[in-house]
Structures are given as C-alpha cells and as structure tokens.
Design an enzyme around this catalytic site. Structure first.
Site, mmCIF file in Angstrom:
data_model
loop_
_atom_site.group_PDB
_atom_site.id
_atom_site.type_symbol
_atom_site.label_atom_id
_atom_site.label_comp_id
_atom_site.label_asym_id
_atom_site.label_seq_id
_atom_site.Cartn_x
_atom_site.Cartn_y
_atom_site.Cartn_z
ATOM 1 N N CYS A 109 42.912 53.656 -11.614
ATOM 2 C CA CYS A 109 42.117 54.952 -11.272
ATOM 3 C C CYS A 109 41.452 54.998 -9.952
ATOM 4 O O CYS A 109 42.427 55.304 -8.962
ATOM 5 C CB CYS A 109 40.737 54.990 -12.425
ATOM 6 N N HIS A 140 42.264 53.560 -18.270
ATOM 7 C CA HIS A 140 41.426 52.475 -18.889
ATOM 8 C C HIS A 140 41.745 52.063 -20.419
ATOM 9 O O HIS A 140 42.494 52.652 -20.898
ATOM 10 C CB HIS A 140 39.944 52.865 -18.858
HETATM 11 N N1 GLN Z 1 35.788 58.218 -8.498
HETATM 12 C C1 GLN Z 1 37.135 58.430 -9.014
HETATM 13 C C2 GLN Z 1 37.240 59.865 -9.806
HETATM 14 O O1 GLN Z 1 36.301 60.127 -10.632
HETATM 15 C C3 GLN Z 1 37.736 57.411 -9.597
HETATM 16 C C4 GLN Z 1 37.100 57.359 -11.282
HETATM 17 C C5 GLN Z 1 37.315 55.763 -11.908
HETATM 18 O O2 GLN Z 1 38.063 54.978 -11.154
HETATM 19 N N2 GLN Z 1 37.373 55.688 -13.181
HETATM 20 O O3 GLN Z 1 38.391 60.519 -9.781
#
Ligand code: GLN
Length: 256
Positions: free
Chosen positions: A104, A200
């Site tokens: 992510c 995740h």
């Molecule tokens: N900030 C990033 C987004 O929302 C990454 C989110 C995350 O790592 N879960 O795209």
C-alpha cells in the site's frame, strides 16, 4: 540500522530481514508480514536477523529480504527524507535481486511518485514503474487475485489509484475487488523480485505460497546451497483462503 535482534536455532544459514519504518508504515496489521516471514524462515530452519529500520538510521547493504507496509499519507510524508537518503541502497539491492514486499503506502513510494488527494507530490524511488494519484473515493473491501502463486486473498483500503507504466507487470489479476485503479483488472506490481501490492490482511499469513516465493529468492541469493524447504502444514491458511474465495466469488459460506 539498529534494533537488531538475532535468534538462533539449528540452522541452514542466516537471513537478514529488514522491516522499513515499522512505526510510520505498518497499519492494518502489516507487521504480520514481517512476523510470517520470520516464523516461516525459522520453520524452514534458517536463522533470522530482524532489523527494524527507522527514519534517520543508516541502512546497511546486507539485507536479504526487505518489507514495508501501509500508512496514512502523513506517515508517507514522514519517511520521505529517509527514503531520499537510503533510496540508492534500496535500488541497488532491488536490481541485485533482493526480494522485497511493499504494501500500500510503501508500494506507492516504491513507484515513481504519489500525488495526494490534496495535490501534494511525494516522489518515489522508481523501483516499480507505477504512478499513483489520490482520489476522494477510497477503494475498500476484500480482494481475490489470480497470480502465478495461485489465488491470493487480502483486503484493500486506499485512496490512491495506481497506473502501471508500459511493460510493468502487475502482481495479479483482480477476480474480486478494485486492485490498482478499479478499471484495468490489475493489482500490484512486480519487478526483479520486488513485489508491490495493496493487499492488507496481512497478506503473507493468508497466502504462504507468496511468503515462500520471497524466502526462496532470499535464500537462493544469500546462501550457496539455495533454498531447502521443510514441509510445513499450511492447511489452516489454505482452508481460510478457500472459504473466502468461495464466499466472494461463488456466494458460498456466507456468514449468518
Ligand atoms: N495513503 C495511501 C492511500 O490511501 C496509502 C494507504 C495505505 O497504506 N493503506 O492511498
């Protein structure tokens, strides 16, 4: 690098596992990927040296396996300065075949750049040829992918919409969920042995074939004898994954 913690058992050799920014970038349970790799390495009878890398520390060139997790846009901004300093080491390691798993927020920062929904541009390392733009609408929910490691399950939660450059391979094809951008059916990206993904869950405990692919790449590169796996019992993860796929794709086993 510091916070070094070496544990021994009867081993086939030592593997150094580096976790990038565990404080800033390890939300939604992504620490589970580090734990899964360390646990499986030990179950395959390798010794593990686990190093937590924090902003401001010097990253050594001795990593055999590197992991990074998700984070909020603000967490990503907090690691930018350190990535600028240590990025060249990560690029060299990646080009030399060091396996890495970036989830992510760290996936976005291993790409060319990430522009937040407010229009702030965070430059990336360009290890993966992907570009990300934040959106008002987040992509949230369970995901099923078809990958070369078999079907992979996880959970996505991102505002960033990611586009792959020409020739950049995705990690998997979306069977359920949104993936990189909700439109081209691709999820994540793989180059050299660097995997980027939005999944995740955490990803590796639920998908041990991906964990073992990373471990194999690390051991084959680090130790002359190459990867000699033990037979591990993955029946619980396999059953969980099969049930999740059945529920999402076939409408089976819905929770009552
Ligand atoms: N900030 C990033 C987004 O929302 C990454 C989110 C995350 O790592 N879960 O795209």
């Amino acid at each position: 690098m510091s916070d070094s913690n070496t544990e021994s058992c009867a081993t086939k050799g030592k593997i150094t596992l580096v976790h990038l920014y565990p404080r800033e970038m390890s939300i939604y349970g992504d620490l589970g990927n580090t734990r899964a790799l360390a646990t499986r390495l030990r179950q395959h009878r390798y010794e593990v040296e686990l190093i937590d890398h924090h902003p401001g520390q010097k990253l050594g060139a001795g990593a055999h396996l590197v992991v990074g997790g998700g984070g909020q846009d603000s967490g990503q901004a907090r690691v930018e300065a350190d990535l600028a300093v240590n990025g060249q080491i990560l690029k060299t390691l990646a080009e030399d075949g060091t396996p890495m798993l970036m989830i992510c927020g760290m996936y976005q920062l291993f790409g060319n750049d990430f522009t937040t929904v407010e229009g702030k541009r965070l430059p990336g390392l360009g290890i993966l040829d992907v570009t990300t733009r934040g959106n008002e609408k987040r992509m949230i929910g369970p995901v099923v992918l078809r990958t070369k490691h078999g079907d992979v399950v996880g959970y996505e939660n991102h505002s960033g919409s990611t586009t792959l450059g020409p020739g950049q391979q995705p990690f998997g094809a979306v069977r359920h969920g949104q993936g990189n951008n909700g439109s081209d059916q691709g999820e994540g990206a793989v180059r050299h042995h660097v995997y980027g993904s939005y999944l995740h869950g955490p990803l590796l405990p639920a998908n041990p074939a991906v964990a073992d692919a990373l471990i194999k790449a690390a051991v084959d590169r680090a130790l002359t004898r190459g990867f000699e796996p033990e037979e591990l019992d993955d029946s619980l993860a396999d059953e969980t994954r099969t049930r999740q796929i059945g529920r999402l794709l076939l409408g089976r086993n819905r929770p009552r």
